[in-house]
Design an enzyme around this catalytic site. Structure first.
Site, PDB file in Angstrom:
ATOM      1  N   ASP A  19       0.138  -7.172   2.611  1.00  0.00           N
ATOM      2  CA  ASP A  19       1.542  -8.163   2.633  1.00  0.00           C
ATOM      3  C   ASP A  19       2.039  -8.755   1.565  1.00  0.00           C
ATOM      4  OD1 ASP A  19       3.195  -9.510   4.240  1.00  0.00           O
ATOM      5  OD2 ASP A  19       2.102 -11.297   4.737  1.00  0.00           O
ATOM      6  N   HIS A  36       8.593  -2.156  -1.166  1.00  0.00           N
ATOM      7  CA  HIS A  36       7.931  -1.351  -0.160  1.00  0.00           C
ATOM      8  C   HIS A  36       7.471   0.086  -1.137  1.00  0.00           C
ATOM      9  CE1 HIS A  36       8.533  -3.893   3.118  1.00  0.00           C
ATOM     10  NE2 HIS A  36       9.596  -3.627   3.381  1.00  0.00           N
ATOM     11  N   LEU A 130     -13.956   9.658   2.766  1.00  0.00           N
ATOM     12  CA  LEU A 130     -13.270   8.388   3.065  1.00  0.00           C
ATOM     13  C   LEU A 130     -12.528   8.873   4.368  1.00  0.00           C
ATOM     14  CD1 LEU A 130     -12.510   5.335   2.821  1.00  0.00           C
ATOM     15  CD2 LEU A 130     -10.775   6.144   1.378  1.00  0.00           C
TER      16      LEU A 130
END
Ligand code: IPE
Ligand code: IPE
Ligand code: MG
Length: 235
Positions: A19, A36, A130
């Site tokens: 955020d 962004h 991962l």
């Protein structure tokens, strides 16, 4: 990531509510989209770091079922950014043997983006490093609603178990997040992993997502290892 052999002290799965991109841009007098773009750089840096540290699962909240409320311009910028990232970063995922999966209701997304997602999932399915779960058009309530619908459609007629519900979630087969990190000072779940976060530890950072770096991630992990997880029992 382990700290001793104790099951309750393992850190297999970290979920992040990324955020503060908008505020990062605003602070610099720039449009939200630039935040962004910068946020995505931070995301890639963090994926690399989590992979290097030997984490097994990382879930990243990229777009919520509520984020459609934003301007069309911002929504389409975000969707294009995700699309471009997936198209351009296959080499990065391959090199690090990272598996990519998606959670959320993908059916509402642009068909060509859906195709890209399927192809990335397919091309990374065999990787054993991962696993990155990207939450896109994801909402915890929507996920539970879809799970209930799946169970109804399956014609289940016996009493429902927690395992039944879990097997119908987008995260079926993935361990619950041990740690949930949220940046930008906000202290709420915002419809993220509602079922899965039942016993997660939480870590809040005041830093805006584009400023959140590997050292901040490590600080959160260190704090996690200092917590005592009791799961309702007594130590
Ligand atoms: C988080 O940053 C990224 C997404 C929700 C896609 P925000 O865009 O929510 O940034 P703030 O909260 O407005 O600063
Ligand atoms: C949560 O952030 C969603 C993502 C990070 C993708 P928001 O910025 O949408 O959450 P609220 O509106 O502050 O709760
Ligand atoms: Mg926000």
């Amino acid at each position: 990531m382990e700290n001793g052999g104790d099951q309750t002290r393992m850190c297999r799965h970290i979920a992040i509510i990324m955020d503060g991109n908008g505020r990062w841009a605003k602070e610099r007098g720039k449009i939200r989209s630039l935040g962004h773009k910068e946020g995505l750089k931070s995301t890639k840096r963090l994926i690399q770091h989590a992979s290097d540290r030997g984490l097994k699962f990382i879930t990243l909240y990229a777009f919520s079922t509520e984020n459609w409320k934003r301007s069309e311009e911002e929504v389409s910028y975000l969707m294009n950014l995700i699309h471009l990232h997936l198209r351009q970063e296959m080499k990065f995922y391959k090199k690090n043997r990272i598996r990519v999966r998606f959670i959320g209701d993908l059916s509402r997304l642009n068909p060509s983006l859906q195709e890209e997602m399927k192809s990335v999932e397919r091309d990374t399915a065999e990787f054993d490093g991962l696993t990155v779960l990207l939450a896109i058009n994801y909402g915890g309530r929507d996920e539970l609603r879809r799970a209930v619908q799946k169970m109804i459609d399956s014609g289940i007629s016996r009493p429902v178990t927690e395992a039944d519900i879990e097997s119908c979630l987008d995260t079926a087969g993935i361990p619950d997040p041990d740690l949930i990190i949220r940046t930008a000072g906000e202290q709420r779940l915002s419809n993220f992993l509602m079922w899965q976060s039942a016993y997660s530890e939480f870590w809040y950072s005041p830093k805006l997502w584009p400023d959140f770096g590997p050292e901040d991630f490590d600080e959160a992990v260190d704090a996690y290892f200092g917590r005592e997880r009791r799961f309702g029992g007594i130590k």
